[in-house]
Motif scaffolding. Sequence first.
Motif, PDB file in Angstrom:
ATOM      1  N   LYS A  86      51.986  46.675  67.732  1.00 56.39           N
ATOM      2  CA  LYS A  86      51.790  47.973  66.968  1.00 56.39           C
ATOM      3  C   LYS A  86      52.577  48.448  65.691  1.00 56.39           C
ATOM      4  CE  LYS A  86      51.102  52.472  68.883  1.00 56.39           C
ATOM      5  NZ  LYS A  86      50.724  52.953  70.388  1.00 56.39           N
ATOM      6  N   GLU A  87      53.889  48.228  65.545  1.00 55.71           N
ATOM      7  CA  GLU A  87      54.264  48.651  64.473  1.00 55.71           C
ATOM      8  C   GLU A  87      53.705  47.569  62.933  1.00 55.71           C
ATOM      9  OE1 GLU A  87      59.318  48.323  64.873  1.00 55.71           O
ATOM     10  OE2 GLU A  87      58.783  49.487  66.316  1.00 55.71           O
ATOM     11  N   CYS A  88      53.716  46.617  63.540  1.00 51.39           N
ATOM     12  CA  CYS A  88      52.791  45.612  62.531  1.00 51.39           C
ATOM     13  C   CYS A  88      51.008  45.970  62.220  1.00 51.39           C
ATOM     14  CB  CYS A  88      52.826  44.280  62.805  1.00 51.39           C
ATOM     15  SG  CYS A  88      54.431  43.568  63.367  1.00 51.39           S
ATOM     16  N   CYS A  89      51.284  47.565  62.398  1.00 46.28           N
ATOM     17  CA  CYS A  89      49.611  48.064  62.009  1.00 46.28           C
ATOM     18  C   CYS A  89      48.761  47.338  61.114  1.00 46.28           C
ATOM     19  CB  CYS A  89      50.370  49.030  60.946  1.00 46.28           C
ATOM     20  SG  CYS A  89      48.551  50.745  61.004  1.00 46.28           S
ATOM     21  N   GLY A  90      47.740  46.940  61.941  1.00 44.34           N
ATOM     22  CA  GLY A  90      46.480  46.719  60.750  1.00 44.34           C
ATOM     23  C   GLY A  90      47.287  45.233  61.269  1.00 44.34           C
ATOM     24  N   GLU A 114      46.360  38.535  58.866  1.00 48.00           N
ATOM     25  CA  GLU A 114      46.324  37.915  58.114  1.00 48.00           C
ATOM     26  C   GLU A 114      47.073  38.644  56.620  1.00 48.00           C
ATOM     27  OE1 GLU A 114      47.298  33.697  58.095  1.00 48.00           O
ATOM     28  OE2 GLU A 114      46.234  33.836  59.739  1.00 48.00           O
ATOM     29  N   HIS A 115      47.081  39.458  56.115  1.00 48.68           N
ATOM     30  CA  HIS A 115      47.449  40.033  54.597  1.00 48.68           C
ATOM     31  C   HIS A 115      47.612  39.389  53.805  1.00 48.68           C
ATOM     32  CE1 HIS A 115      46.859  43.704  56.884  1.00 48.68           C
ATOM     33  NE2 HIS A 115      47.659  43.280  57.969  1.00 48.68           N
ATOM     34  N   LYS A 116      47.739  38.435  53.644  1.00 51.31           N
ATOM     35  CA  LYS A 116      47.366  37.309  51.940  1.00 51.31           C
ATOM     36  C   LYS A 116      47.355  38.468  50.513  1.00 51.31           C
ATOM     37  CE  LYS A 116      45.864  33.925  54.145  1.00 51.31           C
ATOM     38  NZ  LYS A 116      46.696  33.740  54.670  1.00 51.31           N
ATOM     39  N   PHE A 117      47.980  37.369  49.354  1.00 48.65           N
ATOM     40  CA  PHE A 117      47.622  37.272  48.022  1.00 48.65           C
ATOM     41  C   PHE A 117      46.188  36.802  47.621  1.00 48.65           C
ATOM     42  CE2 PHE A 117      51.824  38.565  48.307  1.00 48.65           C
ATOM     43  CZ  PHE A 117      51.976  40.084  48.087  1.00 48.65           C
ATOM     44  N   ILE A 118      46.512  36.031  48.166  1.00 50.19           N
ATOM     45  CA  ILE A 118      44.711  35.312  47.174  1.00 50.19           C
ATOM     46  C   ILE A 118      43.696  36.073  47.773  1.00 50.19           C
ATOM     47  CG2 ILE A 118      46.074  32.813  47.736  1.00 50.19           C
ATOM     48  CD1 ILE A 118      44.514  32.440  50.270  1.00 50.19           C
ATOM     49  N   HIS A 119      42.058  35.442  47.322  1.00 43.31           N
ATOM     50  CA  HIS A 119      42.008  36.400  47.743  1.00 43.31           C
ATOM     51  C   HIS A 119      41.404  38.169  47.193  1.00 43.31           C
ATOM     52  CE1 HIS A 119      38.931  32.971  48.779  1.00 43.31           C
ATOM     53  NE2 HIS A 119      40.298  32.840  49.938  1.00 43.31           N
ATOM     54  N   THR A 120      41.968  38.920  46.294  1.00 39.53           N
ATOM     55  CA  THR A 120      42.275  39.477  45.264  1.00 39.53           C
ATOM     56  C   THR A 120      43.145  40.490  46.783  1.00 39.53           C
ATOM     57  OG1 THR A 120      40.027  39.308  44.494  1.00 39.53           O
ATOM     58  CG2 THR A 120      41.420  41.426  44.734  1.00 39.53           C
ATOM     59  N   ALA A 121      43.805  39.637  46.932  1.00 40.58           N
ATOM     60  CA  ALA A 121      44.602  40.811  48.267  1.00 40.58           C
ATOM     61  C   ALA A 121      44.085  40.955  49.261  1.00 40.58           C
ATOM     62  CB  ALA A 121      45.873  41.793  47.464  1.00 40.58           C
ATOM     63  N   GLY A 122      43.196  39.844  50.047  1.00 35.42           N
ATOM     64  CA  GLY A 122      42.299  40.180  50.934  1.00 35.42           C
ATOM     65  C   GLY A 122      42.860  39.658  52.464  1.00 35.42           C
ATOM     66  N   GLN A 123      42.503  39.711  53.059  1.00 36.11           N
ATOM     67  CA  GLN A 123      42.617  39.609  54.937  1.00 36.11           C
ATOM     68  C   GLN A 123      41.799  38.516  55.886  1.00 36.11           C
ATOM     69  OE1 GLN A 123      43.973  44.148  56.518  1.00 36.11           O
ATOM     70  NE2 GLN A 123      41.755  43.821  55.533  1.00 36.11           N
TER      71      GLN A 123
END
Length: 194
Positions: A86-90, A114-123
């Motif tokens: 839950k603390e890892c919101c999103g 997964e929160h990424k740097f690639i794809h314009t800081a995409g998910q």
Amino acid sequence: MTKFNDLPSDDNSYLFDPKILKDINWENATCTFKNNISIANPGDSLVMRPLRDDDFHQDYLELLGQLTKVGKIEEETFFKRFEEMKECCGTYYIIVIEDLKNNRIIGTSSLIIEHKFIHTAGQRGRIEDVVVDNEFRGKQLGKLLVQALVLVAKKLGVYKISLECKIHNIPFYELFGFKKDEQSFMIQRFEEMY
């Protein structure tokens, strides 16, 4: 009897806000369902909702045991892991189908973002741990769980969603638009701790 639309958004016991499930556009579903099955209506005496911190007592881990090894998990350990997720919101979106008649969880699936740097800081999204209780299979509930998570992933704006499955399950996942990729999936397993 609790209905999907009655789930309170301000209830802190949910892993994520139930409003996320309420607000997805069911018209974007890629597969069809018989008997008007939907997120709001999974079946008689059934409700789809986010995982709650008290689902330890509603046979959630026993259900996962029908999919894979779970190990011995005490209530304190369950609650601690729930709070960490839950603390890892999103990041963690675990949905369940609850049988209100018998007060137990009979279906579940997970979407991990997964929160990424690639794809314009995409998910990127990953679907895992899809399981329906043996007694409830054949009622479109697995299909409903996967479709719900695909729609949640789209709503959250992922650039890609993937999953791992056994070869005989490929036709099922193709219903939702999944395709085999040219990339090879590789795995390394470590000795289990239990």
